[in-house]
Design an enzyme around this catalytic site. Structure first.
Site, PDB file in Angstrom:
ATOM      1  N   GLY A 302       0.833  -1.215   0.000  1.00 16.83           N
ATOM      2  CA  GLY A 302       0.000   0.000   0.000  1.00 16.83           C
ATOM      3  C   GLY A 302       0.856   1.249   0.000  1.00 16.83           C
ATOM      4  O   GLY A 302       0.591   2.211   0.726  1.00 16.83           O
ATOM      5  N   HIS A 563      -7.851  34.303  -5.540  1.00 18.11           N
ATOM      6  CA  HIS A 563      -9.114  33.742  -5.057  1.00 18.11           C
ATOM      7  C   HIS A 563     -10.045  33.550  -6.237  1.00 18.11           C
ATOM      8  O   HIS A 563     -10.117  34.427  -7.098  1.00 18.11           O
ATOM      9  CB  HIS A 563      -9.763  34.713  -4.057  1.00 18.11           C
ATOM     10  CG  HIS A 563     -11.109  34.269  -3.598  1.00 18.11           C
ATOM     11  ND1 HIS A 563     -11.271  33.274  -2.661  1.00 18.11           N
ATOM     12  CD2 HIS A 563     -12.361  34.662  -3.977  1.00 18.11           C
ATOM     13  CE1 HIS A 563     -12.576  33.083  -2.460  1.00 18.11           C
ATOM     14  NE2 HIS A 563     -13.255  33.918  -3.245  1.00 18.11           N
TER      15      HIS A 563
END
Ligand code: NAD
Length: 592
Positions: A302, A563
């Site tokens: 993993g 933004h």
């Protein structure tokens, strides 16, 4: 008998239009043969041009600030022994580390005429021989060539680019992008848009992926050609400290070199419990071949490769099980960063067994029967394919290093110093073969250092952080010190965490699981960062720069971020530490 000659700029390799930074003689000076006349400085090197003969300096034909190239006149010189001057070859310029100025400690760059070029039995002579053409090797070769070195790049496979370009980073990213589109299209059904079930043409997908790889490797071959880097295809091994023998399709070729850079990489670790002669058992190279979409796939390991390939095969339709030896996915990464990924893949995959090992795999006609040992894992299960992604092994024991006297440890790693030099003073090593982390961007950075040292520059590896990225869905990225490492080492830190559930941009992507975390040391400098969420791999770069630049929370918080972007979350995490965040309710009371 005396004669007046015009002294010109000799062959200075690839340097052109180089600035004269100092004129070291005046008219009337008596100069010895090889005495320095002028100093030149490019952004790569400082060099002093020597006099071809002894004599009296006449007229100066250059001044400080002029730019000169090979053949430009420097001055006139009245040579007392004209015959000697006529036969004396132009001496080689002396290359010095950039900014080092002249002096006895200056490092000389080896030039044509040195040991390798006088090896009459060699088929190829090189000032720099690079063994392996992955991101480390080709970067080293190209940088050395750009610094005027004659370079040979030795590669066993038909295309250059190594694992990364051919069977690693690039093809996996092409497939991960496909997985992302499939996952996003599926998620859109809950946003009012349905695309239906995807129809997957595996050969079309494979051809597209191969096309991406071909563009990249073809581009690299072109870049090598432009730089006149000789590519020698074949398997190379050292036969002495000055020679590499290369087994080519055309017989054995001997490469003689002044300096060598070992960039021979690593290969998937192959544990004997897996029946490797069964084509249903794959390593990462096999998994990228996309031979079919197995109904049930077991991913053993993993870590980064296992989880990336699990993302691809799940999106294509496989039922995926992951088995991991340690008690969590992506060992080495902070648990809070892995948790959002775990939450998502737990829903997507059939099973995730942690703290579990595979004890045997039996190839049967109907599938691969895998036996497990671990808490909560079934005793055995049958899968259609097994991907083994349990780490990589360096190739240090396969290159005849012992014949060159290069030290290799028992695992196959080659120890190096910060100039990427091995214990042999003219042989460097870079990339996976020198140790963890085995990452392309680390190898490329090291390749530049090695090439620059080969060219006489004062370069060394001093990166503060090497970022790691798992290109899973969501991506997980981290750099510098992890929080677990900080705790273990007793390092005090301030932590700023910004949850993406408060990021408008993240919500508009339909994602809210992300998180950005910054760690600042007690001196307020950034010491580590971790990001989980879509595009975390792109976002982590800002934090690496911030750490290299010694940024404190204000530096990041007072940098205006656009933004609405995910990049704002880095700014907001810094504001959390700074006590100025307004996009969360976490104010710090004014203290004074
Ligand atoms: P890895 O070390 O990242 O992960 C291997 C995993 O397998 C670990 O979690 C380990 O605990 C586990 N494991 C080991 N033996 C096991 C066993 N017998 N049974 C179950 N689990 C076992 O290695 P990897 O994923 O194979 O990647 C190899 C290298 O390539 C790494 O150094 C990695 O950094 C690099 N790589 C990086 C990227 C990337 O940056 N995105 C992508 C691919 C590969």
């Amino acid at each position: 008998m005396s004669k007046t000659i015009k002294v010109e700029v000799p062959d200075i390799g690839d340097f052109r239009d180089v600035e004269v930074v100092e004129v070291l003689v005046s008219p009337g000076d008596r100069i010895e043969a090889e005495g320095s006349l002028i100093s030149l400085e490019s952004d790569k090197a400082t060099m002093e041009l020597p006099s071809p003969a002894g004599g009296i300096v006449g007229e100066l034909l250059v001044s400080v600030g002029d730019r000169v190239s090979q053949g430009d006149p420097i001055l006139t010189l009245t040579v007392e022994d004209a015959a000697a001057a006529a036969t004396s070859a132009q001496p080689e310029p002396q290359a010095l580390p950039a900014g080092a100025g002249s002096g006895p400690s200056a490092v000389s760059a080896k030039a044509p005429g040195s040991a390798a070029t006088q090896d009459a039995e060699a088929d190829v002579v090189a000032e720099v021989a690079v063994l392996g053409s992955g991101p480390g090797g080709y970067t080293a070769a190209f940088r050395a060539a750009d610094l005027g070195k004659r370079v040979v790049l030795i590669e066993r496979y038909p295309t250059i680019g190594g694992v990364c370009l051919n069977v690693g980073c690039i093809p996996s990213k092409a497939l991960l992008h496909t997985a992302q589109i499939i996952n996003e299209a599926d998620a859109f059904s809950s946003h009012g848009i349905s695309f239906g079930k995807p129809e997957i043409d595996l050969s079309g997908l494979g051809a597209w992926k191969d096309g991406v790889v071909k563009k990249m490797t073809g581009g690299l071959a072109q870049l090598a050609k432009q730089r006149m880097v000789t590519i020698l295809q074949g398997t190379g091994r050292f036969v002495s400290p000055e020679r590499i023998e290369v087994e080519t399709s055309d017989g054995t070729k001997v490469v003689a070199f002044d300096r060598a850079i070992v960039a021979a990489g690593s290969e998937p670790a192959r544990f004997p419990i897996f029946p490797w002669d069964d084509s249903r058992v794959m390593d990462s190279t096999g998994a990228l071949e996309l031979r079919d979409v197995p109904e049930r796939l077991l991913v053993v390991g993993g870590g980064v490769i296992g989880l990336e390939m699990a993302t691809v095969y799940h999106a294509l339709g496989s039922k995926v099980t992951v088995v991991e030896l340690t008690d969590g996915l992506i060992p080495g990464c902070d648990r809070d960063l892995v948790r959002p990924l775990l939450k998502i893949v737990k829903k997507r995959y059939e099973k995730i067994h942690t703290a579990t090992r595979v004890v045997s795999v039996e190839a049967r006609p109907d599938g691969l029967e895998v036996r497990f040992e671990g808490k909560g894992a079934p005793e055995s299960e049958t899968f259609d394919r097994v991907l083994v992604s349990t780490g990589r092994t360096p190739n240090g024991l396969k290159i005849g290093a012992e014949n060159a006297g290069v030290k290799v440890d028992e695992r196959g790693f080659i120890p190096v110093d910060d100039r990427m030099l091995t214990n042999v003073g003219h042989i460097h090593a870079i990339g996976d073969i020198v140790g963890q982390p085995m990452l392309a961007h680390k190898a490329a950075h090291e390749g530049k250092v090695a090439a620059e040292v080969c060219a006489g520059l004062k370069s060394h590896f001093d990166a503060r952080a090497i970022p790691s990225v798992a290109y899973t869905d969501p991506e997980v990225a981290w750099m510098g010190m992890t929080e677990e490492e900080a705790k273990a080492a007793g390092v005090e830190y301030d932590k700023g965490v910004y949850p993406w559930a408060a990021s408008g941009r993240s919500l508009s992507l339909g994602r809210n699981e992300g998180m950005t975390k910054l760690l600042f040391g007690k001196d307020r400098k950034l010491i580590g960062a971790g990001i989980v969420g879509p595009n975390a791999g792109e976002l982590i770069a800002e934090t690496v720069l911030a750490m290299e630049m010694d940024a404190d929370p204000e530096d990041i918080a007072l940098t205006i971020h656009p933004h609405p972007t995910l990049s704002e979350t880095v700014c907001f995490a810094a504001e959390v530490v700074d006590g100025t965040v307004t996009d969360l309710y976490a104010p710090k009371k004014p203290t004074g």
